[in-house]
Design a protein around this motif. Structure first.
Motif, PDB file in Angstrom:
ATOM      1  N   UNK A   1      47.145 -54.538  54.042  1.00  0.00           N
ATOM      2  CA  UNK A   1      46.373 -53.340  54.191  1.00  0.00           C
ATOM      3  C   UNK A   1      45.184 -53.097  53.365  1.00  0.00           C
ATOM      4  N   UNK A   2      43.987 -52.615  53.955  1.00  0.00           N
ATOM      5  CA  UNK A   2      42.780 -52.534  53.093  1.00  0.00           C
ATOM      6  C   UNK A   2      42.338 -51.091  53.730  1.00  0.00           C
ATOM      7  N   UNK A   3      41.683 -50.537  52.660  1.00  0.00           N
ATOM      8  CA  UNK A   3      40.837 -49.226  53.210  1.00  0.00           C
ATOM      9  C   UNK A   3      39.301 -49.682  53.531  1.00  0.00           C
ATOM     10  N   UNK A   4      38.752 -48.583  53.737  1.00  0.00           N
ATOM     11  CA  UNK A   4      37.264 -48.958  54.130  1.00  0.00           C
ATOM     12  C   UNK A   4      36.408 -49.558  53.460  1.00  0.00           C
ATOM     13  N   UNK A   5      36.484 -49.498  51.954  1.00  0.00           N
ATOM     14  CA  UNK A   5      35.873 -50.265  50.872  1.00  0.00           C
ATOM     15  C   UNK A   5      36.459 -51.694  50.633  1.00  0.00           C
ATOM     16  N   UNK A   6      37.381 -52.157  51.194  1.00  0.00           N
ATOM     17  CA  UNK A   6      38.027 -53.452  51.257  1.00  0.00           C
ATOM     18  C   UNK A   6      39.047 -53.466  50.247  1.00  0.00           C
ATOM     19  N   UNK A   7      39.355 -52.292  49.656  1.00  0.00           N
ATOM     20  CA  UNK A   7      40.409 -52.508  48.625  1.00  0.00           C
ATOM     21  C   UNK A   7      41.673 -52.794  49.284  1.00  0.00           C
ATOM     22  N   UNK A   8      42.535 -53.695  48.402  1.00  0.00           N
ATOM     23  CA  UNK A   8      44.007 -53.964  48.881  1.00  0.00           C
ATOM     24  C   UNK A   8      44.701 -52.743  48.822  1.00  0.00           C
ATOM     25  N   UNK A   9      45.319 -51.982  49.695  1.00  0.00           N
ATOM     26  CA  UNK A   9      46.216 -51.032  49.637  1.00  0.00           C
ATOM     27  C   UNK A   9      47.661 -51.303  49.575  1.00  0.00           C
ATOM     28  N   UNK A  10      48.026 -52.538  49.877  1.00  0.00           N
ATOM     29  CA  UNK A  10      49.382 -53.091  49.771  1.00  0.00           C
ATOM     30  C   UNK A  10      49.971 -53.985  50.614  1.00  0.00           C
ATOM     31  N   UNK A  11      50.894 -54.937  50.309  1.00  0.00           N
ATOM     32  CA  UNK A  11      51.368 -55.960  51.106  1.00  0.00           C
ATOM     33  C   UNK A  11      52.988 -55.267  51.665  1.00  0.00           C
ATOM     34  N   UNK A  12      52.954 -55.619  53.113  1.00  0.00           N
ATOM     35  CA  UNK A  12      54.107 -54.944  53.922  1.00  0.00           C
ATOM     36  C   UNK A  12      54.773 -55.961  54.383  1.00  0.00           C
ATOM     37  N   UNK A  13      56.375 -55.793  54.194  1.00  0.00           N
ATOM     38  CA  UNK A  13      57.127 -57.082  54.675  1.00  0.00           C
ATOM     39  C   UNK A  13      58.073 -56.554  55.417  1.00  0.00           C
ATOM     40  N   UNK A  14      58.493 -57.290  56.502  1.00  0.00           N
ATOM     41  CA  UNK A  14      59.597 -56.850  57.235  1.00  0.00           C
ATOM     42  C   UNK A  14      61.175 -57.044  56.439  1.00  0.00           C
ATOM     43  N   UNK A  15      61.996 -56.220  56.912  1.00  0.00           N
ATOM     44  CA  UNK A  15      63.215 -56.384  56.550  1.00  0.00           C
ATOM     45  C   UNK A  15      64.151 -57.873  56.615  1.00  0.00           C
ATOM     46  N   UNK A  16      63.554 -58.619  57.530  1.00  0.00           N
ATOM     47  CA  UNK A  16      64.292 -59.657  57.560  1.00  0.00           C
ATOM     48  C   UNK A  16      63.299 -60.757  57.809  1.00  0.00           C
ATOM     49  N   UNK A  17      63.379 -62.242  57.427  1.00  0.00           N
ATOM     50  CA  UNK A  17      62.829 -63.120  57.703  1.00  0.00           C
ATOM     51  C   UNK A  17      63.182 -63.984  58.878  1.00  0.00           C
ATOM     52  N   UNK A  18      62.388 -64.786  59.421  1.00  0.00           N
ATOM     53  CA  UNK A  18      62.584 -65.530  60.673  1.00  0.00           C
ATOM     54  C   UNK A  18      63.101 -66.907  60.124  1.00  0.00           C
ATOM     55  N   UNK A  19      63.791 -67.588  60.903  1.00  0.00           N
ATOM     56  CA  UNK A  19      64.418 -68.983  60.585  1.00  0.00           C
ATOM     57  C   UNK A  19      64.598 -69.783  61.874  1.00  0.00           C
ATOM     58  N   UNK A  20      64.255 -71.103  61.792  1.00  0.00           N
ATOM     59  CA  UNK A  20      64.161 -72.084  62.922  1.00  0.00           C
ATOM     60  C   UNK A  20      65.256 -73.116  62.296  1.00  0.00           C
ATOM     61  N   UNK A  21      66.215 -73.148  62.914  1.00  0.00           N
ATOM     62  CA  UNK A  21      67.264 -74.246  62.513  1.00  0.00           C
ATOM     63  C   UNK A  21      67.279 -75.508  63.706  1.00  0.00           C
ATOM     64  N   UNK A  22      66.679 -76.765  63.159  1.00  0.00           N
ATOM     65  CA  UNK A  22      66.363 -77.717  64.132  1.00  0.00           C
ATOM     66  C   UNK A  22      67.699 -78.467  64.354  1.00  0.00           C
ATOM     67  N   UNK A  23      67.703 -79.012  65.516  1.00  0.00           N
ATOM     68  CA  UNK A  23      68.829 -79.874  66.157  1.00  0.00           C
ATOM     69  C   UNK A  23      68.892 -81.098  65.353  1.00  0.00           C
ATOM     70  N   UNK A  24      70.045 -81.667  64.658  1.00  0.00           N
ATOM     71  CA  UNK A  24      70.285 -82.761  64.251  1.00  0.00           C
ATOM     72  C   UNK A  24      71.474 -83.597  64.822  1.00  0.00           C
ATOM     73  N   UNK A  25      72.222 -82.854  65.729  1.00  0.00           N
ATOM     74  CA  UNK A  25      73.172 -83.464  66.436  1.00  0.00           C
ATOM     75  C   UNK A  25      74.271 -84.004  65.281  1.00  0.00           C
ATOM     76  N   UNK A  26      74.508 -83.092  64.415  1.00  0.00           N
ATOM     77  CA  UNK A  26      75.558 -83.496  63.611  1.00  0.00           C
ATOM     78  C   UNK A  26      76.696 -82.519  63.661  1.00  0.00           C
ATOM     79  N   UNK A  27      77.923 -82.823  62.743  1.00  0.00           N
ATOM     80  CA  UNK A  27      78.944 -81.660  62.714  1.00  0.00           C
ATOM     81  C   UNK A  27      79.595 -82.021  61.430  1.00  0.00           C
ATOM     82  N   UNK A  28      79.410 -81.073  60.506  1.00  0.00           N
ATOM     83  CA  UNK A  28      79.874 -81.054  59.105  1.00  0.00           C
ATOM     84  C   UNK A  28      80.979 -80.362  59.118  1.00  0.00           C
TER      85      UNK A  28
END
Length: 650
Positions: A494-521
C-alpha cells in the motif's frame, strides 16, 4: 473378469516390533474475653429467629429516591438483624428522610425517635431511648425484636407531622462468640455524584460467613479526597468538588479472638457522564449514570461546541438517559462537550439535576486497516481442502482460479494506491484477470528470483481513493510441472499520495498447488508390547500406544484403482538365538482374529476412486501378542511385519 497384479515391491515397508522379557523378581467455640466495640451494620443471609413476628406498626414502604432527591418519605437505612453474645453490646443503626413535599410542608420540624421492643414478636413495649441509634447490651441468651418510629414535628406536634416506621430487626444473643471466616461487601449504589450542592451518599453492607458471626465491622476508603465513609455505619459520602475516580470501600470484621476478615466494593465517583473517545465516522454514546428508582420526568441534552456555544440537541433514543451522536466528523466534533439536565417533579415541587460536561474526543486515524483473503480452485478437477487454500492432484492443462479480496476498513486511511503480487508456477499461462468483475490489464509477470520454478504476477495501480474494497480473480492454465507442489503466496503493498510505502499486507493463509504424480507412499511406524516376567503364560498383550498412525499413507494417485492392504509375519519373535513362544493375532472389530503368518492378513481395501487411508488401530483391534505356555528366557525380542499392497485392474 477382474485380474489382480501385485505392485512391484510387495514388501514395500517393514517395521520393527520390540518386545522385552525379564526374569521374575521375588522381592469449639472461642472462649476469649468479649470486646467492648460497637458493631456496624451486618446483613445475614439467614436468621436464627424462627418465631412469626407481628410488627408494632406496619413498616413504611421504602422511599423513592432519584439520585439524592427524595420523592417519598421512608427509611434508606433499616435496622438490621444482629448477632452477639452475653454482655457484648450491639448497635442498631437507622437513617430516614422526608420527601421534597413533606420537607416543604414542615420546614421548621425536626425528627424525633421512638423505639419499641418485643421478646416474643407479638407484644411490644415502648423503650425509654429516644436516640437515632439504639445500643443494647444483652445479659442473657435469646432473641429480642426492635422497631423504630421517626416523627417529624415542630413546636406543635400533630400539625403537618411526617411519621415513618422502620422494618423489624432482631438481636440474637449466644452464650459464646462466633468467629467470621469471610466477609462479602456490597453497596446500595455503585455510582455517586460529585458536582451537586448536596453531597451524594450511599451505604455499604457486609455479609459474614457464617451469617451469625458476632464480630464487629469497621469501614475505610482508599481515597478520602474522592469519598469518605462512616467507620461504624458504612455511610459513604462523595466529594462535592467534582473530583472523579473509583474509590474502594473495605470492611473488616474483627473477631473476639483478635483475628479478622475483610471484603471490599468499588464505587465510582463522577458527575454523571464519562468522557468518550471514538474514531472519526463512528457514533459516540453518553449515558447518565447513577441509580434511579424512577426515571426523571424530563431530560434535556445539551451540546457545547469548541467555541463555547450551548445548543439543545434532539435525543432520538428510547432511553432518555442515553444520548447517541450522529456519525462524528473530526473537524467539527473533536473537543465538543455534552451534558444533561434532569427534571424531577413530585407534587407541586420541581427539582433539576445537571450533570458534568463530558468531553468528546474524535480520533482521526489514517493508518490503513487492510485485510487480504485468498482462495484457490481447480475447475478441471475438484480435489481441495475445506478452506479452499489447497488444491490436490493438479495436472497439465487444468484450469486454476485464484480469488483474492483486499479491503481497507479505515475510511480515513492514507492508503490511495496498492499493488497485488501473487506467485504462480512458471508454466502457468494467464487467461484473464478481473477486478470487481471488470477485465483488468494493468499487470506484469516476471521470473521469481527466489524460486526458479515460479513467476511473480503483479497487479498495478489499484485505486483506493474511489473504493476501499477489491475482488480479484485470476484465471490461468497450468502447464507441465517438474515439482510435486508449489506455494502460491499473495501480498499487497500500500502507498500514499506521495508514493511512500505504507506497509505490506499478507493473508492469514498461503495457497498451495499439489501436482498429481500418481504415487502412493507408505510409512510404517514401530510399536512395542509391555515387559513380562519369565513365568507369564497364556497371556494376550495389548500394544503400547503411539502418537502417530501405525501405517501412514499418502495417496497421491489421481486415478485411484481399487486396493487391498495386507499385513504378514514371516519370522517369530527372537532375541539373539532365543525364540519366544508366542503368536501374533490380528483382531477384527467383531472380536474375531487371525494368526499372522507369511501369507498375510487383510487389513483394509478400497474401491475404484477411493483414497487409501492411514491405518490407526483402536485398542480392541489390530495385532495383539499372545504369550504361550513355557518358561521365557530374559531378552529383548523383536520381529518384522511386512505391509503389501495389491491393485485390482480390469
Amino acid at each position: 473378469m477382474k485380474k489382480k497384479r501385485q505392485i512391484l515391491i510387495s514388501t514395500l515397508f517393514s517395521m520393527m516390533l520390540v518386545f522385552t522379557a525379564m526374569s521374575l523378581d521375588q522381592s469449639n467455640f472461642d472462649k476469649s474475653a468479649p470486646e467492648n466495640k460497637i458493631i456496624s451494620k451486618i446483613i445475614p443471609t439467614a436468621t436464627t429467629a424462627k418465631a412469626a413476628v407481628t410488627p408494632y406498626h406496619t413498616p413504611t414502604a421504602d422511599p423513592i429516591i432519584l439520585l439524592f432527591i427524595w420523592l417519598s418519605s421512608g427509611y434508606n437505612l433499616q435496622p438490621e438483624n444482629q448477632y452477639t453474645y452475653v454482655n457484648n453490646p450491639k448497635t442498631l443503626y437507622t437513617d430516614s428522610g422526608r420527601s421534597v413535599v413533606d420537607a416543604l410542608l414542615g420546614l421548621l420540624s425536626s425528627p424525633h425517635y421512638t423505639w419499641y421492643q418485643s421478646t416474643d414478636g407479638q407484644t411490644w413495649t415502648q423503650m425509654s431511648q429516644t436516640t437515632k441509634e439504639l445500643t443494647v447490651t444483652p445479659t442473657k441468651v435469646g432473641t429480642v425484636y426492635y422497631q423504630q418510629m421517626t416523627r417529624w414535628y415542630g413546636l406543635i406536634p400533630g400539625l403537618l407531622d411526617t411519621i415513618v416506621y422502620s422494618k423489624v430487626a432482631f438481636i440474637t444473643t449466644f452464650p459464646s462468640p462466633i468467629n467470621a471466616t469471610a466477609l462479602s461487601v456490597k453497596a446500595n449504589d455503585n455510582y455517586l455524584y460529585n458536582n451537586q450542592s448536596s453531597a451524594a451518599t450511599t451505604y455499604v453492607t457486609g455479609t459474614p460467613t457464617p451469617n451469625n458471626a458476632t464480630g464487629n465491622i469497621t469501614w475505610k476508603v482508599s481515597d478520602t479526597s474522592l469519598a469518605t465513609v462512616d467507620s461504624r455505619t458504612g455511610l459513604v459520602t462523595a466529594n462535592t468538588s467534582s473530583k472523579s475516580g473509583t474509590v474502594r470501600v473495605t470492611g473488616t470484621m474483627s473477631n473476639s479472638d483478635g483475628t479478622s476478615v475483610s471484603g471490599y466494593v468499588d464505587i465510582k465517583i463522577g458527575g454523571g457522564l464519562d468522557d468518550q473517545t471514538v474514531d472519526e465516522g463512528k457514533k459516540a454514546t453518553f449515558a447518565v449514570q447513577g441509580k434511579f428508582d424512577e426515571k426523571p420526568t424530563n431530560v434535556v441534552w445539551h451540546k457545547v461546541d469548541t467555541a463555547g456555544k450551548d445548543t439543545v440537541v434532539t435525543n432520538n433514543n428510547s432511553d432518555v438517559l442515553t444520548y447517541t451522536t450522529a456519525n462524528t466528523v473530526y473537524a467539527t466534533d473533536n473537543g465538543t462537550k455534552y451534558y444533561a439536565v434532569l427534571t424531577v417533579t413530585s407534587g407541586d415541587s420541581t427539582t433539576t439535576v445537571t450533570t458534568n460536561k463530558a468531553n468528546l474526543s474524535v480520533r482521526k486515524n489514517v493508518v490503513p486497516d487492510v485485510s487480504v483473503n485468498n482462495t484457490i480452485f481447480n475447475s478441471s478437477y475438484e480435489d481441495h481442502n475445506s478452506e479452499n487454500t489447497i488444491i490436490n492432484n493438479v495436472a497439465e492443462n487444468d484450469k486454476v482460479i485464484h480469488r483474492i479480496t483486499v479491503k481497507d476498513s479505515n475510511l480515513n486511511s492514507a492508503l490511495t494506491r496498492a499493488e497485488i503480487q501473487i506467485k504462480l508456477p512458471k508454466t502457468s499461462v494467464i487467461d484473464n484477470v478481473k477486478v470487481n468483475n471488470q477485465n483488468f490489464t494493468d499487470y506484469i509477470s516476471v521470473s521469481d528470483p527466489d524460486n526458479n520454478q515460479g513467476t511473480i504476477l503483479t497487479l498495478r495501480n489499484l485505486n483506493f481513493v474511489t473504493t476501499k474494497d477489491f475482488a480479484i480473480e485470476i484465471n490461468s492454465t497450468v502447464g507441465k510441472n517438474e515439482t510435486l507442489s508449489f506455494d502460491s503466496t499473495v501480498s499487497a503493498n500500500g502507498y500514499d499520495t506521495s508514493g511512500n510505502l505504507l506497509g505490506q499486507y499478507l493473508p492469514a493463509q498461503n495457497l498451495k498447488l499439489n501436482f498429481a504424480d500418481n504415487s502412493i507412499n507408505l510409512q510404517a511406524n514401530d510399536w512395542s508390547y509391555k515387559t513380562i516376567n519369565s513365568y507369564t503364560t497364556d497371556t494376550l498383550l495389548d500394544r503400547d500406544k503411539i502418537e502417530s498412525s501405525h501405517l501412514e499413507v499418502d495417496d497421491k494417485r489421481r486415478n485411484k484403482q481399487a486396493l487391498t492392504l495386507y499385513l504378514s509375519q514371516k519370522n517369530p519373535f527372537k532375541s539373539d538365538e532365543k525364540v519366544l513362544n508366542s503368536e501374533m493375532r490380528y483382531y477384527q472389530q467383531d472380536g474375531s482374529y487371525e494368526v499372522l503368518n507369511e501369507n498375510g492378513t487383510l487389513v483394509s481395501e478400497t474401491v475404484n476412486g477411493q483414497t487409501l487411508d492411514s491405518v490407526a488401530w483402536q485398542d480392541h483391534e489390530g495385532p495383539k501378542l499372545f504369550i504361550g505356555n513355557s518358561v521365557h528366557e530374559a531378552g529383548n525380542y523383536t520381529t518384522q511385519l511386512e505391509w503389501s499392497l495389491i491393485e485390482s485392474i480390469s
